[in-house]
Every structure is written in C-alpha cells, then in structure tokens.
Design a protein around this motif. Sequence first.
Motif, PDB file in Angstrom:
ATOM      1  N   THR A   1       6.307 -15.528   6.520  1.00 50.51           N
ATOM      2  CA  THR A   1       4.951 -15.090   6.854  1.00 50.51           C
ATOM      3  C   THR A   1       4.872 -14.656   8.308  1.00 50.51           C
TER       4      THR A   1
ATOM      5  N   SER B   1     -11.689 -11.397   3.482  1.00 52.59           N
ATOM      6  CA  SER B   1     -10.367 -10.802   3.321  1.00 52.59           C
ATOM      7  C   SER B   1     -10.261 -10.063   2.005  1.00 52.59           C
TER       8      SER B   1
ATOM      9  N   ASP C   1      -3.849 -16.226  -2.683  1.00 56.32           N
ATOM     10  CA  ASP C   1      -4.306 -15.846  -1.337  1.00 56.32           C
ATOM     11  C   ASP C   1      -4.860 -17.060  -0.588  1.00 56.32           C
ATOM     12  N   ASP C   2      -5.779 -17.725  -1.210  1.00 51.27           N
ATOM     13  CA  ASP C   2      -6.287 -19.000  -0.707  1.00 51.27           C
ATOM     14  C   ASP C   2      -5.723 -20.073  -1.637  1.00 51.27           C
TER      15      ASP C   2
ATOM     16  N   ILE D   1      -2.761 -18.312   2.518  1.00 52.93           N
ATOM     17  CA  ILE D   1      -3.057 -17.541   3.721  1.00 52.93           C
ATOM     18  C   ILE D   1      -3.258 -18.435   4.943  1.00 52.93           C
TER      19      ILE D   1
ATOM     20  N   HIS E   1      -4.352  -8.880   4.386  1.00 55.46           N
ATOM     21  CA  HIS E   1      -2.971  -9.333   4.181  1.00 55.46           C
ATOM     22  C   HIS E   1      -2.302  -8.489   3.108  1.00 55.46           C
TER      23      HIS E   1
ATOM     24  N   ILE F   1      -0.022 -10.924   7.554  1.00 51.05           N
ATOM     25  CA  ILE F   1      -1.452 -11.201   7.725  1.00 51.05           C
ATOM     26  C   ILE F   1      -1.915 -10.605   9.049  1.00 51.05           C
TER      27      ILE F   1
END
Length: 296
Positions: free
Chosen positions: A40, A65, A72-73, A76, A182, A210
């Motif tokens: 990342t 986002s 993603d969540d 992230i 992202h 990101i």
Amino acid sequence: MTRTMEWAARGNHMRGLPRKMVIMAVGAFAKAVGNLFNTTTVHNADTLINLVRSRPPGVPLITVSNHMSTLDDPVIWGFKRFPIFDPNLARWALAAEDICFKNPLLSYFFRVGKCIPITRGGGIYQEHMNEALERLSGGEWLHTFPEGKVSQEDVPIRRLKWGTASLIVRSPITPIVLPIVHRGFEEVMPENFWFGRRPPFPLCNKRINIVIGEPMKFDFPKMRQMAISMSCNLPNNSKGWPSLSPYGLDEAAQRCLYMIISDQIHTAMESLRSLSKKFYEAKSLKSGDLEEERTS
C-alpha cells in the motif's frame, strides 16, 4: 422505522469491550491485507492522520471516497502509522442494510464496529440518516461512499448520490470534508474472480494506491443563493421533504443545493482519480525497470 440495534452501537455497551475487540480484530485484518500480503502506497497521509487525531474539538469530519470493492473499508485505513486500533478514533461508516445487516449476527458485528445501516433507495431523509447527523453533532468522524455502490471499472467517478451533501448541509456543526481516491482494491477483491463471484479470501501481491486530498471549502451563502435561483425554473415534484431550517429552503431549492455540493465533491474526487492514475502508472513503470535490471 426503528433504528437497527442502536443499543449495540453505543460506546458504553458492555463497557465498550465488544467494540474494542471488533475494532482491534478488524484493524489487524486491515493491516495484514494492506501491508503484509499486499503493498500500500499513501499520498498525503499526514493530512488524514492529523484530522483524525487532532482536529478542533467538537468539529466533525466527513471523508468521502470512491468504492472499488467490498474491502475498501476497513483496508483503506490499514496503512502504516494510521491509528486503526483505537476505537475512540475509529470512523463511523454508512453501510448498506441489505448487505451488512442481513441477520442479527451480522447486524451486531457491524453495529459494534461503528456502522450505520442505510437502506438503498430509502431517500436522504430516512431514519438512520438522523443517526448519522447525531454522530456528526457529537464531533465524530463519518466515512461515506457517495457513489452508492461498487464500481471496478477504470472510468470517471460516477454521479454522486445526494446523501453526503445533505449531511454536510444539515449537520449542526459544519464538518470538515476530506476527499480520498484509491485504486488497487479491484485487484485485491475482484467482483468477477471465478464464475462471476468474488474470491473467498483477499488476493495477494497486489498494489494499493491511496491519494488523500485537502479539506474542501464550501461557500454556503453563495451556494444557497444559487440553489434558490436555480429552483425557480424547476417543476414542483414533491417527495415530502421538510423545509430546511434555518434557511427555509423548500424541496426544489434543497435538490439544487445538494446537486451543487455533490458536483463540487465530484470535481475534487475526479481530480484525485487522475492524480492516482498517474502515481499508479509511474509506480508500475518503476517496478518494471527494476525487474529488467534484475533479469539483465
């Protein structure tokens, strides 16, 4: 409509122990997926970290986002230095009721994990949006996906739903709004991996990029005047929305105001998307050059 398991979302539920356990477990998962099994890269990370840790007391934060995958969540937030294990700093998130709240066990898990159920198609004045406003009035952090659903295509950001804009306008204390874009999650958790299904586990050796923007500035008095002017030419298609206090905006003016704000957020996110693509392609080129050096 009653609020789904609101008691489980309270910070004092069982002295906060279930929340701590869920936040720590989910945080460990996010760290592993984002940093151990994949790579990342985060641009402008300090802006987000500073706003999460030390924004002015009582001032809420809304992060927005794009939505590339079901991971993603929370992944992230799993990047290095981010305080993902602190339940007091963890975000509240709007989560689709038909996916995250399908049964009591899932409902309890996501409620303890600071998620607010949202009925897709239920409108911006549905009951749980009031709960989101209560969180904002308490100076908390709320994350939203204003596109409304997952999109894994490398295309411009879709037209944003008005829910996030309505929260910004209706919040008792004007929130700080921070855009994030992202890419890479569509490779970690592809929607059509095998016979149109997602993989059972996140994929490895992928790159996540990101890009965190800067806090947005809204000229609300000017936007309200624009909305009133625009609404004069619109038909009165009433959905039964209440008048927006203290400004007294009728339903047509509210629709225009939410559209103006959503368009500004969309522009900011699209700018970040273009920047993200440049960073991603530059990283790919650099990785390719290094690979050539090793093999030559």
